[in-house]
Design a protein around this motif. Structure first.
Motif, PDB file in Angstrom:
ATOM      1  N   ASN A  95      24.443 -28.551  -8.104  1.00  0.00           N
ATOM      2  CA  ASN A  95      24.035 -28.665  -7.774  1.00  0.00           C
ATOM      3  C   ASN A  95      21.908 -29.703  -7.956  1.00  0.00           C
ATOM      4  O   ASN A  95      21.173 -29.218  -8.884  1.00  0.00           O
ATOM      5  CB  ASN A  95      22.716 -28.413  -6.337  1.00  0.00           C
ATOM      6  CG  ASN A  95      23.729 -28.340  -5.190  1.00  0.00           C
ATOM      7  OD1 ASN A  95      24.764 -29.596  -4.771  1.00  0.00           O
ATOM      8  ND2 ASN A  95      23.767 -27.083  -4.542  1.00  0.00           N
ATOM      9  N   LYS A 113      26.832 -36.275 -14.565  1.00  0.00           N
ATOM     10  CA  LYS A 113      28.261 -36.789 -13.806  1.00  0.00           C
ATOM     11  C   LYS A 113      29.417 -37.564 -14.229  1.00  0.00           C
ATOM     12  O   LYS A 113      30.757 -37.431 -13.706  1.00  0.00           O
ATOM     13  CB  LYS A 113      27.915 -37.067 -11.775  1.00  0.00           C
ATOM     14  CG  LYS A 113      28.452 -37.244 -11.203  1.00  0.00           C
ATOM     15  CD  LYS A 113      28.050 -37.219 -10.095  1.00  0.00           C
ATOM     16  CE  LYS A 113      29.226 -37.658  -8.627  1.00  0.00           C
ATOM     17  NZ  LYS A 113      28.335 -37.670  -7.294  1.00  0.00           N
ATOM     18  N   ASN A 122      26.612 -32.936  -7.342  1.00  0.00           N
ATOM     19  CA  ASN A 122      26.121 -33.937  -6.668  1.00  0.00           C
ATOM     20  C   ASN A 122      24.447 -33.961  -7.235  1.00  0.00           C
ATOM     21  O   ASN A 122      23.762 -32.878  -7.442  1.00  0.00           O
ATOM     22  CB  ASN A 122      26.024 -32.733  -4.850  1.00  0.00           C
ATOM     23  CG  ASN A 122      26.940 -32.424  -4.483  1.00  0.00           C
ATOM     24  OD1 ASN A 122      28.097 -32.971  -4.254  1.00  0.00           O
ATOM     25  ND2 ASN A 122      26.941 -31.288  -3.593  1.00  0.00           N
ATOM     26  N   VAL A 124      21.208 -33.862  -6.186  1.00  0.00           N
ATOM     27  CA  VAL A 124      20.253 -34.205  -4.337  1.00  0.00           C
ATOM     28  C   VAL A 124      19.280 -34.546  -5.160  1.00  0.00           C
ATOM     29  O   VAL A 124      18.117 -34.261  -5.525  1.00  0.00           O
ATOM     30  CB  VAL A 124      20.529 -32.377  -4.509  1.00  0.00           C
ATOM     31  CG1 VAL A 124      19.611 -32.161  -2.826  1.00  0.00           C
ATOM     32  CG2 VAL A 124      21.388 -32.300  -3.953  1.00  0.00           C
TER      33      VAL A 124
END
Length: 126
Positions: A95, A113, A122, A124
């Motif tokens: 995250n 990513k 992810n 966030v």
């Protein structure tokens, strides 16, 4: 294996890797004079943790407000280690937490990513 805790300084993040919760937290800024030296014990702990047969799942909570290019290289090394752990059957989640107004942090998260093919990553917004 003991938890790894490194207190935050002006140029380094707070780091807490907990074996009992399998949550790996990095929070703060990262621009140490020598990133490779600073992060060496972190990478060693992470390698040992991921190699442990007891480690099945782990979550990396990454909330770095600012980091320099040498820290970026170390972070990619961390992500590569985690990606290898996923290939070996571990359930890993990253995250990448950043302020919704911090476009640079968002873009950096997107770039990380893109470079990872099988590591759940992810972004966030907080």
């Amino acid at each position: 294996m003991e938890d790894l805790i490194i207190e935050k300084t002006q140029s380094t993040p707070f780091i807490h890797f907990s074996q009992s919760t399998n949550i790996l937290t990095l929070h703060g800024e990262s621009f140490p004079e020598n990133s490779a030296k600073f992060y060496a014990p972190v990478l060693e702990w992470l390698k040992e943790f991921m190699a442990s047969p007891e480690t099945r799942k782990a979550t990396l909570e990454f909330e770095i407000i600012y980091f320099n290019s040498s820290s970026s290289k170390v972070f990619m090394t961390m992500f590569d280690l985690l990606q290898e752990a996923v290939r070996n059957g571990k359930e890993i989640l990253v995250n990448w937490k950043c302020d919704e107004k911090n476009e640079t942090a968002i873009e950096c998260g997107e770039e990380f990513k893109e470079d990872l093919d099988n590591l759940p990553f992810n972004i966030v917004l907080i």
